[in-house]
Write a protein that holds these residues in place. Structure first.
Motif, PDB file in Angstrom:
ATOM      1  N   GLY A 132       8.300  -7.005   1.119  1.00  0.00           N
ATOM      2  CA  GLY A 132       6.954  -6.775   1.628  1.00  0.00           C
ATOM      3  C   GLY A 132       6.714  -5.362   2.107  1.00  0.00           C
ATOM      4  O   GLY A 132       7.583  -4.493   2.002  1.00  0.00           O
ATOM      5  N   HIS A 133       5.506  -5.130   2.621  1.00  0.00           N
ATOM      6  CA  HIS A 133       5.087  -3.813   3.117  1.00  0.00           C
ATOM      7  C   HIS A 133       5.265  -2.740   2.040  1.00  0.00           C
ATOM      8  O   HIS A 133       5.766  -1.647   2.308  1.00  0.00           O
ATOM      9  CB  HIS A 133       5.848  -3.452   4.391  1.00  0.00           C
ATOM     10  N   THR A 134       4.845  -3.079   0.837  1.00  0.00           N
ATOM     11  CA  THR A 134       4.937  -2.146  -0.295  1.00  0.00           C
ATOM     12  C   THR A 134       3.809  -1.119  -0.221  1.00  0.00           C
ATOM     13  O   THR A 134       2.750  -1.387   0.352  1.00  0.00           O
ATOM     14  CB  THR A 134       4.861  -2.919  -1.617  1.00  0.00           C
ATOM     15  N   ILE A 139       6.724  -8.408  -7.306  1.00  0.00           N
ATOM     16  CA  ILE A 139       5.943  -9.116  -6.293  1.00  0.00           C
ATOM     17  C   ILE A 139       6.460 -10.523  -6.078  1.00  0.00           C
ATOM     18  O   ILE A 139       6.217 -11.144  -5.031  1.00  0.00           O
ATOM     19  CB  ILE A 139       4.459  -9.164  -6.719  1.00  0.00           C
ATOM     20  N   LYS A 140       7.204 -11.051  -7.040  1.00  0.00           N
ATOM     21  CA  LYS A 140       7.678 -12.428  -6.961  1.00  0.00           C
ATOM     22  C   LYS A 140       8.691 -12.650  -5.835  1.00  0.00           C
ATOM     23  O   LYS A 140       8.940 -13.795  -5.450  1.00  0.00           O
ATOM     24  CB  LYS A 140       8.294 -12.841  -8.301  1.00  0.00           C
ATOM     25  N   ASP A 141       9.263 -11.574  -5.307  1.00  0.00           N
ATOM     26  CA  ASP A 141      10.175 -11.744  -4.170  1.00  0.00           C
ATOM     27  C   ASP A 141       9.469 -12.428  -2.999  1.00  0.00           C
ATOM     28  O   ASP A 141      10.070 -13.227  -2.267  1.00  0.00           O
ATOM     29  CB  ASP A 141      10.695 -10.383  -3.684  1.00  0.00           C
ATOM     30  N   ARG A 142       8.186 -12.105  -2.820  1.00  0.00           N
ATOM     31  CA  ARG A 142       7.428 -12.643  -1.688  1.00  0.00           C
ATOM     32  C   ARG A 142       7.361 -14.167  -1.745  1.00  0.00           C
ATOM     33  O   ARG A 142       7.665 -14.860  -0.770  1.00  0.00           O
ATOM     34  CB  ARG A 142       6.003 -12.078  -1.702  1.00  0.00           C
ATOM     35  N   MET A 143       6.928 -14.688  -2.874  1.00  0.00           N
ATOM     36  CA  MET A 143       6.764 -16.135  -2.971  1.00  0.00           C
ATOM     37  C   MET A 143       8.087 -16.860  -3.166  1.00  0.00           C
ATOM     38  O   MET A 143       8.235 -18.009  -2.766  1.00  0.00           O
ATOM     39  CB  MET A 143       5.771 -16.484  -4.080  1.00  0.00           C
ATOM     40  N   PRO A 170     -15.934   5.602 -11.596  1.00  0.00           N
ATOM     41  CA  PRO A 170     -16.734   6.287 -10.575  1.00  0.00           C
ATOM     42  C   PRO A 170     -16.179   6.173  -9.162  1.00  0.00           C
ATOM     43  O   PRO A 170     -16.703   6.814  -8.253  1.00  0.00           O
ATOM     44  CB  PRO A 170     -18.085   5.569 -10.679  1.00  0.00           C
ATOM     45  N   CYS A 171     -15.139   5.363  -8.977  1.00  0.00           N
ATOM     46  CA  CYS A 171     -14.631   5.092  -7.635  1.00  0.00           C
ATOM     47  C   CYS A 171     -13.107   5.215  -7.600  1.00  0.00           C
ATOM     48  O   CYS A 171     -12.452   5.203  -8.641  1.00  0.00           O
ATOM     49  CB  CYS A 171     -15.038   3.695  -7.197  1.00  0.00           C
ATOM     50  N   PRO A 172     -12.531   5.312  -6.409  1.00  0.00           N
ATOM     51  CA  PRO A 172     -11.071   5.392  -6.317  1.00  0.00           C
ATOM     52  C   PRO A 172     -10.396   4.062  -6.660  1.00  0.00           C
ATOM     53  O   PRO A 172     -10.934   2.992  -6.367  1.00  0.00           O
ATOM     54  CB  PRO A 172     -10.835   5.759  -4.839  1.00  0.00           C
ATOM     55  N   VAL A 173      -9.230   4.172  -7.289  1.00  0.00           N
ATOM     56  CA  VAL A 173      -8.436   2.995  -7.643  1.00  0.00           C
ATOM     57  C   VAL A 173      -7.041   3.170  -7.053  1.00  0.00           C
ATOM     58  O   VAL A 173      -6.416   4.227  -7.211  1.00  0.00           O
ATOM     59  CB  VAL A 173      -8.332   2.817  -9.176  1.00  0.00           C
ATOM     60  N   PHE A 174      -6.562   2.130  -6.369  1.00  0.00           N
ATOM     61  CA  PHE A 174      -5.255   2.178  -5.731  1.00  0.00           C
ATOM     62  C   PHE A 174      -4.353   1.085  -6.302  1.00  0.00           C
ATOM     63  O   PHE A 174      -4.803  -0.030  -6.563  1.00  0.00           O
ATOM     64  CB  PHE A 174      -5.389   1.983  -4.217  1.00  0.00           C
ATOM     65  N   ALA A 175      -3.102   1.424  -6.492  1.00  0.00           N
ATOM     66  CA  ALA A 175      -2.120   0.454  -6.992  1.00  0.00           C
ATOM     67  C   ALA A 175      -1.265  -0.055  -5.839  1.00  0.00           C
ATOM     68  O   ALA A 175      -0.733   0.737  -5.061  1.00  0.00           O
ATOM     69  CB  ALA A 175      -1.236   1.099  -8.047  1.00  0.00           C
ATOM     70  N   LYS A 176      -1.164  -1.366  -5.731  1.00  0.00           N
ATOM     71  CA  LYS A 176      -0.228  -1.991  -4.795  1.00  0.00           C
ATOM     72  C   LYS A 176       1.083  -2.111  -5.551  1.00  0.00           C
ATOM     73  O   LYS A 176       1.261  -2.978  -6.408  1.00  0.00           O
ATOM     74  CB  LYS A 176      -0.769  -3.359  -4.379  1.00  0.00           C
ATOM     75  N   VAL A 177       2.009  -1.184  -5.276  1.00  0.00           N
ATOM     76  CA  VAL A 177       3.203  -1.020  -6.110  1.00  0.00           C
ATOM     77  C   VAL A 177       4.308  -1.961  -5.622  1.00  0.00           C
ATOM     78  O   VAL A 177       5.078  -1.645  -4.713  1.00  0.00           O
ATOM     79  CB  VAL A 177       3.677   0.441  -6.119  1.00  0.00           C
ATOM     80  N   GLU A 178       4.388  -3.117  -6.269  1.00  0.00           N
ATOM     81  CA  GLU A 178       5.253  -4.200  -5.799  1.00  0.00           C
ATOM     82  C   GLU A 178       6.709  -4.076  -6.221  1.00  0.00           C
ATOM     83  O   GLU A 178       7.545  -4.842  -5.763  1.00  0.00           O
ATOM     84  CB  GLU A 178       4.681  -5.535  -6.271  1.00  0.00           C
ATOM     85  N   PHE A 179       7.024  -3.102  -7.094  1.00  0.00           N
ATOM     86  CA  PHE A 179       8.444  -2.988  -7.454  1.00  0.00           C
ATOM     87  C   PHE A 179       9.265  -2.357  -6.339  1.00  0.00           C
ATOM     88  O   PHE A 179      10.484  -2.209  -6.467  1.00  0.00           O
ATOM     89  CB  PHE A 179       8.642  -2.273  -8.795  1.00  0.00           C
ATOM     90  N   GLU A 189      -1.746  -7.145   3.991  1.00  0.00           N
ATOM     91  CA  GLU A 189      -1.278  -5.765   3.770  1.00  0.00           C
ATOM     92  C   GLU A 189      -2.365  -4.920   3.107  1.00  0.00           C
ATOM     93  O   GLU A 189      -2.611  -3.777   3.506  1.00  0.00           O
ATOM     94  CB  GLU A 189      -0.007  -5.771   2.910  1.00  0.00           C
ATOM     95  N   ILE A 190      -3.012  -5.467   2.086  1.00  0.00           N
ATOM     96  CA  ILE A 190      -4.056  -4.719   1.380  1.00  0.00           C
ATOM     97  C   ILE A 190      -5.232  -4.454   2.317  1.00  0.00           C
ATOM     98  O   ILE A 190      -5.791  -3.348   2.339  1.00  0.00           O
ATOM     99  CB  ILE A 190      -4.516  -5.488   0.124  1.00  0.00           C
ATOM    100  N   TRP A 191      -5.604  -5.443   3.104  1.00  0.00           N
ATOM    101  CA  TRP A 191      -6.719  -5.277   4.049  1.00  0.00           C
ATOM    102  C   TRP A 191      -6.411  -4.153   5.040  1.00  0.00           C
ATOM    103  O   TRP A 191      -7.248  -3.285   5.296  1.00  0.00           O
ATOM    104  CB  TRP A 191      -6.973  -6.581   4.780  1.00  0.00           C
ATOM    105  N   GLU A 192      -5.196  -4.167   5.556  1.00  0.00           N
ATOM    106  CA  GLU A 192      -4.805  -3.144   6.542  1.00  0.00           C
ATOM    107  C   GLU A 192      -4.695  -1.767   5.887  1.00  0.00           C
ATOM    108  O   GLU A 192      -5.168  -0.768   6.433  1.00  0.00           O
ATOM    109  CB  GLU A 192      -3.465  -3.526   7.181  1.00  0.00           C
TER     110      GLU A 192
END
Length: 452
Positions: free
Chosen positions: A12-14, A43-47, A27-36, A164-167
């Motif tokens: 977590g806390h990626t 990301i499957k480690d979480r579940m 037209p807008c910023p794009v962010f990647a939640k980099v789960e590796f 995490e994404i919200w924060e």
């Protein structure tokens, strides 16, 4: 001292990383939640750890037990890490379309892996779903995880990924993009975010050959939608219970090719070594981009690491065999010349005659022949150096000054690979077409081809 008591505490806390090039047209910023950045590189480690802990709490998984699951590889890795720390055994079933790297990694962490055919229905006794279920009934003290219908899957993302994404976006996220398979990530994360802001849009990325998009749109399970596809880790041929379609606002399908090509672009242009599904997620985002506005904030899930796909998506030969890699080859260069004849010189001709041919045809490199054989080559730069040292060499035969023949390459050789052969010392290569005729390819030809 600051340390983790075991590797599971690092889940977590990626990081959230801004994309700059592949999404530059948006037209807008794009962010990647980099789960590796998770220890199992996905990301499957979480579940995985969540499902194990819930099973322990319910008494379904007892000390010394065996964890059994059907997995495309990433969930298995997360479960295997939990098993290593907690002392369980693991048996995983997977499909024959998964990369060899995934299978090897699972074995490396102590799991037994059974590879099953892809092109069978879920109810078929040979499917990786059916085999895992059967093993769970046959092996004493075992627990069948069933990530598809185990709601601890989506709970993990509701409790972790969403917050995490919200924060990390300071509550500014407006769009969540997920290439979806089991439904856990998109449902859990999307549910949390929509509870914070009901206006947030959740977009699901599906694969051609999967029935999820059709089910989302009609509520019908249409098996005519199902056929084999290459993309790993996303799409399904049934609807897992982890799905809550009410959380999702839109579905779009991405081709195998578009996902693979985009994954390579992300790696090359952003420096983020991503897996196949990340490419599909961004390709899907680009298909839906027309509804985005300048003040939107988009978050895309990057599920796993590119190291799982070095034998596939990141292998040029694999990509070319499937028509995924639009590369120019030696054949393209030769074809663009419109059958211009090859200029050669006989080994017994004078050096002065070679120079004359170079001037006449405005070329720098000439293959040297003896009868029908190519036995050497002469180049303008090589002749220049020799004549500076000894001007009388212009009356010598070409055979006396020639160097080794230019390297022979296949017509299917990608242009990018020619740098192995063409360098300061060697300025050209030779190739032979289907008719047996020889052709020369020079540095100038390559520059011309890459500039088209």
């Amino acid at each position: 001292m600051k340390y983790a008591a075991n590797i599971l505490e690092t889940i977590g806390h990626t990081p959230l990383v801004k994309l700059n090039r592949v999404t530059a047209s948006l037209p807008c910023p794009v962010f990647a939640k980099v789960e590796f950045f998770n220890p199992g590189n996905s990301i499957k480690d979480r579940m995985a750890i969540k499902m194990v802990e819930v099973a322990e709490q319910k008494g379904l998984l007892k000390p010394g037990g065996t964890i059994i699951e059907g997995t495309s590889g990433n969930t298995g890795m997360g479960l295997a890490l939990a098993a290593v720390i907690k002392g369980y055994k693991c048996i995983f079933t997977t499909t024959d379309k998964q990369s060899k790297e995934k299978v090897d990694i699972l074995k490396a962490v102590g799991a037994e892996v059974i590879v099953c055919p892809t092109n069978v229905e879920p109810e078929d006794p040979r499917s990786y779903y059916s085999v895992s279920k059967r093993l769970a009934t046959e092996i004493p003290n075992s627990f069948y995880v069933n990530q598809y219908d185990n709601l601890a899957n989506r709970d993990a993302h509701y409790e972790q990924t969403g917050p995490e994404i919200w924060e990390q976006t300071d509550g500014k996220v407006t769009h969540l993009i997920v290439a979806t398979g089991t439904g856990g990530t998109i449902t859990g994360t999307g549910k949390f975010l929509k509870e914070k802001n009901p206006n947030i849009k959740v977009w699901a990325i599906d694969s051609y050959g999967s029935l999820l998009k059709k089910y989302f749109e009609t509520g019908e399970i249409d098996m005519s939608e199902v056929y084999p596809y290459i993309t790993e880790g996303i799409g399904e041929d049934f609807v897992p219970q982890n799905y809550d379609m009410g959380v999702i606002d839109a579905f779009t399908k991405v081709t195998d090719k578009d996902g693979a090509v985009m994954a390579r672009r992300i790696t090359k242009e952003e420096g983020i070594f991503v897996g196949y599904s990340a490419g599909s997620a961004v390709a899907g985002l680009m298909q839906l981009k027309d509804t985005l506005k300048p003040d939107d904030v988009v978050v895309v899930i990057f599920h796993d690491h590119g190291s799982r796909y070095v034998g596939k998506v990141y292998n040029d030969q694999w990509m070319m065999e499937r028509g995924f890699l639009d590369v120019k080859t030696v054949k393209d260069i030769v074809g663009a010349r419109r059958n211009m004849p090859l200029v050669t010189i006989d080994a017994d001709e004078k050096v002065s005659e070679a120079i004359a041919k170079m001037r006449k045809f405005d070329i720098e490199h000439i293959p040297v022949t003896k009868g029908s054989d190519i036995i050497g080559a002469v180049s303008e730069s090589g002749l220049f150096n020799k004549l500076i040292d000894n001007p009388h060499l212009k009356d010598a035969t070409v055979q006396e000054v020639m160097h080794a023949p230019f390297p022979m390459v296949s017509q299917e050789t990608p242009i990018e690979k020619l740098s192995v052969y063409i360098n300061r010392e060697n300025g050209a290569v030779m190739t032979k077409d289907e008719s047996g005729d020889h052709h020369i390819v020079t540095k100038y030809d390559i520059i011309q081809a890459l500039g088209r």
